[in-house]
Design an enzyme around this catalytic site. Structure first.
Site, PDB file in Angstrom:
ATOM      1  CE  LYS A  50      14.411  35.084 -30.933  1.00 53.96           C
ATOM      2  NZ  LYS A  50      14.962  33.854 -30.275  1.00 53.96           N
ATOM      3  CG  PHE A  89      19.579  24.747 -32.153  1.00 57.07           C
ATOM      4  CD1 PHE A  89      20.695  23.922 -32.253  1.00 57.07           C
ATOM      5  CD2 PHE A  89      18.327  24.187 -32.374  1.00 57.07           C
ATOM      6  CE1 PHE A  89      20.554  22.567 -32.564  1.00 57.07           C
ATOM      7  CE2 PHE A  89      18.190  22.842 -32.690  1.00 57.07           C
ATOM      8  CZ  PHE A  89      19.305  22.037 -32.785  1.00 57.07           C
ATOM      9  CB  SER A 117      10.335  23.833 -35.832  1.00 55.65           C
ATOM     10  OG  SER A 117       9.937  24.766 -34.868  1.00 55.65           O
ATOM     11  CB  CYS A 170      17.070  22.486 -42.385  1.00 51.02           C
ATOM     12  SG  CYS A 170      18.103  23.520 -43.398  1.00 51.02           S
ATOM     13  CD  GLU A 227      15.329  30.724 -27.196  1.00 44.89           C
ATOM     14  OE1 GLU A 227      15.626  31.038 -28.361  1.00 44.89           O
ATOM     15  OE2 GLU A 227      14.180  30.356 -26.867  1.00 44.89           O
ATOM     16  NE  ARG A 228      16.734  25.317 -28.419  1.00 43.81           N
ATOM     17  CZ  ARG A 228      16.198  24.340 -29.146  1.00 43.81           C
ATOM     18  NH1 ARG A 228      16.922  23.326 -29.533  1.00 43.81           N
ATOM     19  NH2 ARG A 228      14.935  24.383 -29.486  1.00 43.81           N
ATOM     20  CD  GLU A 272      13.125  18.858 -38.747  1.00 42.61           C
ATOM     21  OE1 GLU A 272      12.391  19.606 -38.069  1.00 42.61           O
ATOM     22  OE2 GLU A 272      13.985  19.288 -39.534  1.00 42.61           O
TER      23      GLU A 272
HETATM   24  P1  NAD Z   1      12.602  26.629 -33.359  1.00 43.87           P
HETATM   25  O1  NAD Z   1      11.435  26.741 -34.268  1.00 43.87           O
HETATM   26  O2  NAD Z   1      12.410  26.017 -32.026  1.00 43.87           O
HETATM   27  O3  NAD Z   1      13.218  28.075 -33.074  1.00 43.87           O
HETATM   28  C1  NAD Z   1      13.524  28.977 -34.123  1.00 43.87           C
HETATM   29  C2  NAD Z   1      13.386  30.404 -33.584  1.00 43.87           C
HETATM   30  O4  NAD Z   1      12.040  30.631 -33.201  1.00 43.87           O
HETATM   31  C3  NAD Z   1      14.256  30.689 -32.373  1.00 43.87           C
HETATM   32  O5  NAD Z   1      14.825  31.966 -32.508  1.00 43.87           O
HETATM   33  C4  NAD Z   1      13.270  30.628 -31.213  1.00 43.87           C
HETATM   34  O6  NAD Z   1      13.620  31.487 -30.161  1.00 43.87           O
HETATM   35  C5  NAD Z   1      11.966  31.070 -31.849  1.00 43.87           C
HETATM   36  N1  NAD Z   1      10.803  30.427 -31.225  1.00 43.87           N
HETATM   37  C6  NAD Z   1      10.752  29.216 -30.622  1.00 43.87           C
HETATM   38  N2  NAD Z   1       9.518  28.963 -30.175  1.00 43.87           N
HETATM   39  C7  NAD Z   1       8.747  30.024 -30.503  1.00 43.87           C
HETATM   40  C8  NAD Z   1       7.370  30.352 -30.315  1.00 43.87           C
HETATM   41  N3  NAD Z   1       6.526  29.512 -29.708  1.00 43.87           N
HETATM   42  N4  NAD Z   1       6.922  31.522 -30.794  1.00 43.87           N
HETATM   43  C9  NAD Z   1       7.750  32.365 -31.431  1.00 43.87           C
HETATM   44  N5  NAD Z   1       9.075  32.109 -31.619  1.00 43.87           N
HETATM   45  C10 NAD Z   1       9.574  30.954 -31.171  1.00 43.87           C
HETATM   46  O7  NAD Z   1      13.755  25.869 -34.175  1.00 43.87           O
HETATM   47  P2  NAD Z   1      15.148  25.325 -33.638  1.00 43.87           P
HETATM   48  O8  NAD Z   1      14.911  24.137 -32.765  1.00 43.87           O
HETATM   49  O9  NAD Z   1      15.989  26.436 -33.130  1.00 43.87           O
HETATM   50  O10 NAD Z   1      15.803  24.862 -35.020  1.00 43.87           O
HETATM   51  C11 NAD Z   1      15.595  23.606 -35.589  1.00 43.87           C
HETATM   52  C12 NAD Z   1      14.505  23.648 -36.635  1.00 43.87           C
HETATM   53  O11 NAD Z   1      14.836  24.589 -37.651  1.00 43.87           O
HETATM   54  C13 NAD Z   1      14.357  22.318 -37.365  1.00 43.87           C
HETATM   55  O12 NAD Z   1      12.987  22.085 -37.584  1.00 43.87           O
HETATM   56  C14 NAD Z   1      15.078  22.561 -38.683  1.00 43.87           C
HETATM   57  O13 NAD Z   1      14.672  21.744 -39.750  1.00 43.87           O
HETATM   58  C15 NAD Z   1      14.731  23.983 -38.936  1.00 43.87           C
HETATM   59  N6  NAD Z   1      15.661  24.597 -39.861  1.00 43.87           N
HETATM   60  C16 NAD Z   1      15.204  24.893 -41.113  1.00 43.87           C
HETATM   61  C17 NAD Z   1      16.064  25.452 -42.040  1.00 43.87           C
HETATM   62  C18 NAD Z   1      15.584  25.807 -43.405  1.00 43.87           C
HETATM   63  O14 NAD Z   1      16.260  26.558 -44.085  1.00 43.87           O
HETATM   64  N7  NAD Z   1      14.440  25.315 -43.850  1.00 43.87           N
HETATM   65  C19 NAD Z   1      17.392  25.723 -41.688  1.00 43.87           C
HETATM   66  C20 NAD Z   1      17.814  25.409 -40.396  1.00 43.87           C
HETATM   67  C21 NAD Z   1      16.930  24.858 -39.492  1.00 43.87           C
END
Ligand code: NAD
Length: 500
Positions: free
Chosen positions: A172, A148, A225, A280, A175-176, A382
């Site tokens: 994909k 998101f 994450s 991140c 969804e937020r 984090e």
């Molecule tokens: P998230 O892991 O909750 O979601 C990321 C994606 O995964 C979304 O599209 C979501 O729909 C999907 N998802 C969520 N739960 C899932 C599950 N159980 N099974 C399969 N898919 C699932 O992350 P977020 O809260 O949207 O974003 C924040 C996180 O992303 C933080 O940890 C941040 O550090 C990380 N991030 C990392 C980078 C990088 O380049 N390393 C960049 C931006 C964000």
């Protein structure tokens, strides 16, 4: 209520069986709903991609680049609307939302040079009458699963490179905040991208699992994450796909005694609290070396933090806006309590922050802790909020060890005037992206992005040359054009050919 639909084969596709609320975090209100897709939705996108991709791969790279040029122009024309839409769903301030779009656009600029990036290698005369050359060919269908916190930049990192390389792409998004990714796909279509080459499907785990298991999807790029990143990497690779999966972070800023503390404070406040800490590459941990450095830094940091203005995303004076939703606000506040319970000194407390006129908004005030210890859970995990932790180090060695031994290894920064110390730090620290007097060292688009340890699964970075390699595979051709006069000795054909 506005509804946000999939974008498949150049058209909006409604899918209203399961709906998810899309909030306006500044107001704390639901502003739209997004339909969550299923494996059947994904199949429609895959069918469209399969039909469109071969002709696109056969289109010469210069023509593919022209679509990117046009897309760049359209993004620039639509910058204000994109940034406002993004800010209204994410909560970051509009100026920062423009940065989100711009950092993605810079990868599109790089993708405009795809004919140059895709050039292969050639050896003339590798054997008698034999030439060897390599070419980069697209994988076929690529997919991107995005978080998101950068709803414009990260999708563009992925689809910009994948599509320029000749792939079809299925995105994909989170969804937020799903509206901007759809808008980007519409603009790609307006830029001349044929239908079916960029599809946006919304969904949650059900959709992600369908992507991970789909036999026609060859490559998957994930950002989110770490636990989910590891899951995506394991399941995707077990299904024979190429996967890169980037995870969470806990980036440290090391401050040596000779650093320019005014610059450090300026850089730190932006890097720790900008976008409410939901980056991140944020800097949520600062490591001053020596108690004198810590005391001097803290003295300058506290008034700078107290001056920060938290506001709604359209407030042009605000330094940062709300966090993304109520659950996340709660999670950040729980971490603040955890750090208090673990023995951290709470210097500035941002809990219970209420913005007049926007009482339902998901705001968290800036928070500062001192005397945080490496064994605290609130240090190891984090937080992803506007919380800065001071972890004091006695020596340079200890300051190198802290980020190196942390389970995340995304980014790190060192602030100093000492070139030798900086050079030593850069070469020894066990982290993927390093800033020297640069607080958020996100590499420019013609280098590549990638964290280490639990911040990145897979072995190849995002965008730049690594992105091109990720979205293509190498074919190596060994060719000979005999003139038909050589007397054949068929026995030799049974011995492995060597260059001896
Ligand atoms: P998230 O892991 O909750 O979601 C990321 C994606 O995964 C979304 O599209 C979501 O729909 C999907 N998802 C969520 N739960 C899932 C599950 N159980 N099974 C399969 N898919 C699932 O992350 P977020 O809260 O949207 O974003 C924040 C996180 O992303 C933080 O940890 C941040 O550090 C990380 N991030 C990392 C980078 C990088 O380049 N390393 C960049 C931006 C964000």
């Amino acid at each position: 209520m506005r509804s946000i639909e999939h974008f498949i084969n150049g058209q909006s596709v409604a899918d209203a069986k399961r709906l998810s609320d899309v909030w306006n975090p500044s107001q704390g209100e639901v502003q739209a709903q997004v339909g969550l897709g299923t494996a059947a939705t994904l199949q429609r996108a895959v069918d469209a991609a399969l039909a469109a991709q071969p002709a696109w791969a056969a289109t010469n790279p210069q023509r593919r680049a022209r679509v990117m040029f046009k897309f760049k122009e359209l993004i620039e024309t639509n910058m204000d609307q994109l940034a406002e839409l993004l800010a209204s769903e994410h909560g970051k301030v509009v100026a920062d939302a423009k940065g989100d779009v711009q950092r993605g656009l810079e990868v599109i600029e790089y993708a405009c040079s795809i004919p140059q990036a895709l050039k292969g290698e050639y050896t003339q005369g590798a054997g008698p009458g034999i030439d060897v050359y390599s070419m980069r060919q697209p994988l076929g269908i690529g997919a991107g699963i995005t978080p998101f916190n950068f709803p414009a930049m990260i999708p563009m990192w992925m689809f910009g490179m994948a599509i320029a390389c000749g792939n079809a792409f299925i995105l994909k998004p989170s969804e937020r905040d799903p509206s901007v990714p759809v808008r980007l796909a519409e603009l790609m279509q307006e830029a001349g991208l044929p239908d079916g080459l960029l599809n946006v499907v919304h969904g949650d785990k059900e959709m992600v699992d369908a992507i991970l298991d789909h036999p026609d999807i060859a490559g998957i790029s994930f950002v989110g994450s770490s636990d989910i990143a590891q899951y995506i990497y394991s399941r995707g690779t077990a299904n024979g796909k190429r996967v890169q999966a980037f995870g969470g972070a806990k980036n440290h800023g090391i401050v040596l005694p000779d650093a320019d503390l005014d610059q450090v404070v300026n850089d730190l406040t932006g890097a720790a609290f900008g976008s409410a800490g939901e980056r991140c590459m944020a800097l949520p941990v600062v490591v001053p070396v020596g108690d004198d450095t810590a005391a001097a830094l803290r003295e300058k940091l506290v008034p700078a933090i107290e001056k920060l203005r938290v506001g709604i995303s359209t407030d042009p004076e605000a330094h940062y806006g709300p966090v993304v939703n109520e659950a996340h606000k709660q999670r950040v506040e729980n971490y603040i309590q955890m750090c208090v319970d673990e023995g951290g000194e709470l210097v500035v407390d941002g809990r219970g922050f209420m913005l007049q006129g926007h009482e339902k908004g998901f705001f968290v005030g800036p928070t500062l802790f001192d005397h945080v210890k490496p064994h605290f859970r609130s240090y190891k995990e984090e937080i992803f909020g506007p919380v800065l932790q001071i972890v004091r180090a006695d020596t340079f060695e200890e300051a190198v060890r802290l980020p190196s031994e942390h389970e995340y290894g995304n980014g790190v920064a060192i602030f100093t005037r000492n070139g030798h110390a900086a050079r030593e730090f850069v070469s020894r620290v066990n982290v993927g992206m390093v800033g020297v007097n640069v607080p958020i060292p996100v590499p420019v688009s013609y280098h590549s992005f990638g964290g280490w340890k639990r911040s990145g699964f897979g072995d190849i970075g995002q965008y730049g040359q690594e992105g091109m390699r990720f979205w293509t595979r190498t074919k190596v051709v060994t060719q000979r054009w005999p003139d038909g006069t050589a007397a054949g000795d068929h026995k030799e054909a049974f011995i492995i050919p060597t260059m001896g």
